[in-house]
Scaffold this motif. Sequence first.
Motif, PDB file in Angstrom:
ATOM      1  N   THR A 141       5.790  -2.680  -4.066  1.00 22.41           N
ATOM      2  CA  THR A 141       5.720  -2.110  -2.547  1.00 22.41           C
ATOM      3  C   THR A 141       7.182  -1.112  -2.670  1.00 22.41           C
ATOM      4  O   THR A 141       7.358   0.000  -2.111  1.00 22.41           O
ATOM      5  N   THR A 173       5.592  -6.938   5.214  1.00 23.96           N
ATOM      6  CA  THR A 173       5.431  -5.413   4.834  1.00 23.96           C
ATOM      7  C   THR A 173       5.834  -5.461   3.233  1.00 23.96           C
ATOM      8  O   THR A 173       5.122  -4.607   2.523  1.00 23.96           O
ATOM      9  N   ARG A 176       2.231  -5.545   1.654  1.00 22.58           N
ATOM     10  CA  ARG A 176       1.442  -4.379   1.823  1.00 22.58           C
ATOM     11  C   ARG A 176       0.346  -4.254   0.665  1.00 22.58           C
ATOM     12  O   ARG A 176       0.724  -3.820  -0.191  1.00 22.58           O
ATOM     13  N   LEU A 242      -1.666   1.992   1.377  1.00 20.32           N
ATOM     14  CA  LEU A 242      -1.335   0.775   2.267  1.00 20.32           C
ATOM     15  C   LEU A 242       0.011   0.675   2.226  1.00 20.32           C
ATOM     16  O   LEU A 242       0.794   0.046   3.136  1.00 20.32           O
ATOM     17  N   GLN A 243       0.733   0.618   0.806  1.00 15.06           N
ATOM     18  CA  GLN A 243       2.057   0.418   0.774  1.00 15.06           C
ATOM     19  C   GLN A 243       3.069   1.406   1.480  1.00 15.06           C
ATOM     20  O   GLN A 243       4.002   0.857   1.872  1.00 15.06           O
TER      21      GLN A 243
END
Length: 309
Positions: A141, A173, A176, A242-243
Motif C-alpha cells: 500500500t 488503511t 486496503r 482500492l489502495q
Amino acid sequence: MVGYDPNSPGTALTPEEAALAGSAAGMVTRALISPLDVVKIRFQLQIEQVSWRSRQGKYWGLWQATRCIMTEEGLPAFWKGHIPAQLLSVCYGAVQFASFEALTELVHKKTAYNSQTPGVHFICGGLAACSATVACQPLDTLRTRFAAQGEPKMYRNLRHAVVTMFRTEGPFTFYRGLTPTVVAVFPYAGLQFFFYNIIKKLLEPQDTKSKGQSLHSLISGSCAGVISKTMTYPFDLIKKRLQVGGFEEARMKFGQVGELWSKMCSWGFLQNSTIFRYLCTFPHNTQCLGVVLVSGVLFFFISCNKNEN
C-alpha cells in the motif's frame, strides 16, 4: 526445480536458504523494473481510458507517459517509493519461497502425493503467496501511494507517510485492497508455480543433470509469470484503485478521481476489464514486461542456489 525434491542430486534447500534466495532475487528485480512499475501504476489509477486513439486522460501511451513523467517530475520519479518497494520485494520473496519449500516438504513427508507434481505446486504456491501477501500488504500500500503521487509530494518520506496515513485514515488503511489481492494472488502464484513446473519439464528431459538448468528456470519462470499474470490481471487493477482510496488530493493533476469504487462497479469499467480489452491495454503490456524480468529472475536465483548445493 523449485520446491522440495527428494530425488535432487544436491542437498535440498532449507526454508532459510530459500528465504535468502527469494530476498536476493526480489531485491535485484525490483531495482530493474521500478520504472516500468511506476508507469504501470499510473496507468492503472487513471480512470479515463488508456488509448492512443482516444486521448482522454493524461497518459495514453507507454512512451508518451514516460516522456511526460520525465518532463514534469524528473528521472527520480521512476523510482518513487523505491524503499518500501525494496522492503516489499525482499520480505515477499523471503516469505513466499520459504513457505513454498516448507509446504512442499510437508506434503512429501506427510501425504502420499509427489511434491513435484503440478497440482501440488499450484496449491502450495497459492498458499505461500497468500501468507506473503498478508505479511507484506502494508508495504504494498505504501509503495502504491508513493508511485501514485505527483508533484508537489504529499508524503515527504516513508516515516511521514506511515504517520500521516495512520493519523488521518487509521491502521486499517494499510490493508486496503487486501481481499482482492488475496483472491488474485492464490491463482496467480499457484498458476505461476504450476506452469513453471510444466514448462521446466518440457524443456528439461528426465536424463538431464544440472547442465542448463538455470537457463531453463529463467525461461520457464518468465513464461509462467506472463501466463499467470494475464489470467489474474483485473484483480491487480482493482487492488491498486482500492489502495489509493482517500488519496485523491495527490492525484488531482492526473485526471478524474471521483469515487473509485463506484467507478469500478460501473458498466464502463466492466467493459474495459473484459479479456478482449485488457489483454491489449498499455497497463497490461507494461505489467507483462515487468513480470518477464521478475518471475524469470526469481526462479533463476532459486535454481542457481539449488545447483550450488
